[in-house]
Design a protein around this motif. Structure first.
Motif, short mmCIF file in Angstrom:
data_model
loop_
_atom_site.label_atom_id
_atom_site.label_comp_id
_atom_site.label_asym_id
_atom_site.label_seq_id
_atom_site.Cartn_x
_atom_site.Cartn_y
_atom_site.Cartn_z
N UNK A 94 0.84 -1.21 0.00
CA UNK A 94 0.00 0.00 0.00
C UNK A 94 0.87 1.25 0.00
N UNK A 95 0.35 2.23 -0.69
CA UNK A 95 1.09 3.49 -0.82
C UNK A 95 0.04 4.58 -0.80
N UNK A 96 0.15 5.50 0.19
CA UNK A 96 -0.86 6.57 0.25
C UNK A 96 -0.18 7.93 0.34
N UNK A 97 -0.85 8.91 -0.24
CA UNK A 97 -0.28 10.26 -0.28
C UNK A 97 -1.05 11.18 0.65
N UNK A 98 -0.35 12.11 1.34
CA UNK A 98 -1.01 13.14 2.12
C UNK A 98 -0.04 14.25 2.43
N UNK A 99 -0.45 15.48 2.13
CA UNK A 99 0.29 16.64 2.62
C UNK A 99 1.80 16.58 2.36
N UNK A 100 2.18 16.48 1.11
CA UNK A 100 3.58 16.48 0.68
C UNK A 100 4.43 15.35 1.28
N UNK A 101 3.80 14.25 1.62
CA UNK A 101 4.60 13.08 1.95
C UNK A 101 3.81 11.84 1.53
N UNK A 102 4.49 10.72 1.55
CA UNK A 102 3.87 9.45 1.18
C UNK A 102 4.08 8.47 2.31
N UNK A 103 3.12 7.59 2.50
CA UNK A 103 3.37 6.57 3.51
C UNK A 103 3.17 5.18 2.94
N UNK A 104 4.03 4.30 3.41
CA UNK A 104 4.00 2.88 3.04
C UNK A 104 3.71 2.15 4.34
N UNK A 105 2.41 2.12 4.75
CA UNK A 105 2.09 1.67 6.11
C UNK A 105 2.58 0.26 6.42
N UNK A 106 2.46 -0.64 5.43
CA UNK A 106 2.88 -2.02 5.68
C UNK A 106 4.37 -2.14 5.91
N UNK A 107 5.13 -1.11 5.51
CA UNK A 107 6.59 -1.17 5.64
C UNK A 107 7.11 -0.16 6.66
N UNK A 108 6.17 0.46 7.39
CA UNK A 108 6.53 1.44 8.44
C UNK A 108 7.44 2.54 7.93
N UNK A 109 7.12 3.04 6.75
CA UNK A 109 7.94 4.09 6.16
C UNK A 109 7.07 5.27 5.77
N UNK A 110 7.54 6.49 6.09
CA UNK A 110 6.95 7.70 5.53
C UNK A 110 8.08 8.44 4.83
N UNK A 111 7.76 9.03 3.70
CA UNK A 111 8.84 9.55 2.87
C UNK A 111 8.35 10.75 2.09
N UNK A 112 9.28 11.64 1.73
CA UNK A 112 8.89 12.82 0.96
C UNK A 112 8.57 12.46 -0.49
N UNK A 113 9.38 11.58 -1.07
CA UNK A 113 9.21 11.24 -2.49
C UNK A 113 9.25 9.72 -2.67
N UNK A 114 8.51 9.26 -3.70
CA UNK A 114 8.51 7.84 -4.02
C UNK A 114 8.92 7.66 -5.48
N UNK A 115 9.82 6.74 -5.70
CA UNK A 115 10.19 6.38 -7.08
C UNK A 115 9.72 4.95 -7.33
N UNK A 116 8.76 4.84 -8.21
CA UNK A 116 8.18 3.52 -8.49
C UNK A 116 8.99 2.84 -9.59
#
Ligand SMILES: Cc1cc2nc3c(=O)[nH]c(=O)nc-3n(C[C@H](O)[C@H](O)[C@H](O)COP(=O)(O)OP(=O)(O)OC[C@H]3O[C@@H](n4cnc5c(N)ncnc54)[C@H](O)[C@@H]3O)c2cc1C
Length: 307
Positions: A94-116
């Motif tokens: 799962x990958x969700x966007x909010x307020x200039x960051x992204x979160x990968x909840x299943x991987x316990x990561x929040x990040x500014x940018x995502x490269x798919x």
């Protein structure tokens, strides 16, 4: 006086960049992002190295000509780790966007940018017998399984570079290799086509499609039909389909082309701000390792400049 409402505060992020997929494109992106000083996470769901890993002889990449895909992957993984990338084996679900960051909840990561960089799956033929005989004569890795069919007759389906490369490898081991091509001209580069045409044990069926793979415990034959409707049952011990790629992009809800590849701008950003797509997952991808590496560097530098 009523208090002035505050803008919602961006959460503390664990990383600045998360790269999803450790194929050639993802490894290049993660290394570049880390070298730009960004705290970078890299995820892979198991088949580290992606499509190139099982290729027996890499072509067209300076410094790696003729080496195995696995060797190239090892070299690049060394660079990833040396650059200080936080490599985490595991699927991103799962990958969700909010307020200039992204979160990968299943991987316990929040990040500014995502490269798919989730790449692509090899397409399958979708004909009767293919699924039932997978691993028992139906294979998509000549380098892994070719040795099982030493001295036997096999078929390769497809007309691109990958199909020709795999057929050339099989021709060194097998008695006869028949290439089955849907069109009347191959899509592969002439260098591969010429090599194949020069081999006495390489045969071609043009304008022909596989209708069925026949066998019980293993593959016995393929049933073919040409564009004029003529049928043929070709006795073979194995069939290797290499008929193109299906981009793996279900994870994200961003603009895609009709093949499912993510559409991007010149900096390889999708229509979702902060989400980049590179390599075989994106529309317009060049198709070779050199393109995957260039994509990785372009997106990583664009992410760096944007933070
Ligand atoms: C048979 C064959 C031979 C080839 N030979 C050559 C050659 O000689 N020279 C050349 O230049 N090119 C060659 N290519 C092309 C080259 O292999 C590809 O263009 C390149 O490897 C694509 O890299 P990628 O990183 O974009 O995608 P991929 O290689 O598909 O990598 C994507 C990675 O992401 C992972 N992943 C996907 N979803 C997730 C998720 N949700 N969470 C975590 N991880 C995920 C996958 O497991 C995979 O490891 C060949 C291709 C084929 C099929």
């Amino acid at each position: 006086m009523a208090p002035t409402p505050r803008a919602p505060r961006a959460p503390r992020t664990t990383h600045q960049v998360a790269v999803i997929g450790a194929g050639i494109a993802g490894m290049a992106a993660a290394t570049e992002a880390a070298r730009c000083g960004l705290k970078t996470a890299l995820f892979d769901d198991g088949l580290l190295g992606g499509l190139i890993t099982n290729v027996g002889a890499v072509h067209g990449h300076p410094g790696a000509e003729g080496t195995t895909g696995a060797d190239l992957v090892n070299t690049m993984l060394g660079e990833v780790l040396e650059a200080g990338v936080d490599y985490q084996p595991g699927t991103v679900t799962t990958l969700t966007a909010a307020n200039d960051h992204w979160s990968l909840p299943g991987n316990s990561v929040t990040t500014r940018r995502v490269i798919l960089a989730t790449g692509a799956d090899l397409r399958t033929l979708g004909v009767p017998g293919e699924e039932a005989l997978a691993g028992r004569g139906v294979s998509q890795c000549a380098f892994c399984d070719g040795g099982l069919y030493k001295g036997k007759d096999v078929a390769v389906v497809g007309g691109g570079d990958g199909a020709f490369q795999e057929a050339l490898h099989l021709a060194e081991l097998c008695a006869n290799v028949t290439m089955i091509l849907r069109g009347k001209k191959p899509r592969a580069r002439p260098v591969f086509v010429r090599q194949a045409a020069d081999l006495a044990n390489m045969h071609f069926r043009w304008n022909t499609e596989v209708q069925e793979i026949i066998g019980n415990d293993g593959v016995d034959a393929v049933r073919l039909e040409d564009s004029g409707g003529a049928e043929e049952t070709l006795a073979i011990a194995a069939v290797f389909p290499f008929i193109g790629l299906a981009p793996r992009t279900a994870l994200v809800n961003a603009g895609k082309d009709d093949m499912g590849a993510l559409t991007v701008d010149a900096e390889l950003q999708t229509d979702q701000p902060g989400l980049y797509a590179i390599g075989a997952a994106r529309a317009g991808y060049g198709g070779q390792i050199a393109h995957a590496i260039a994509d990785g560097k372009t997106a990583a530098q664009a992410a760096w400049r944007s933070i």
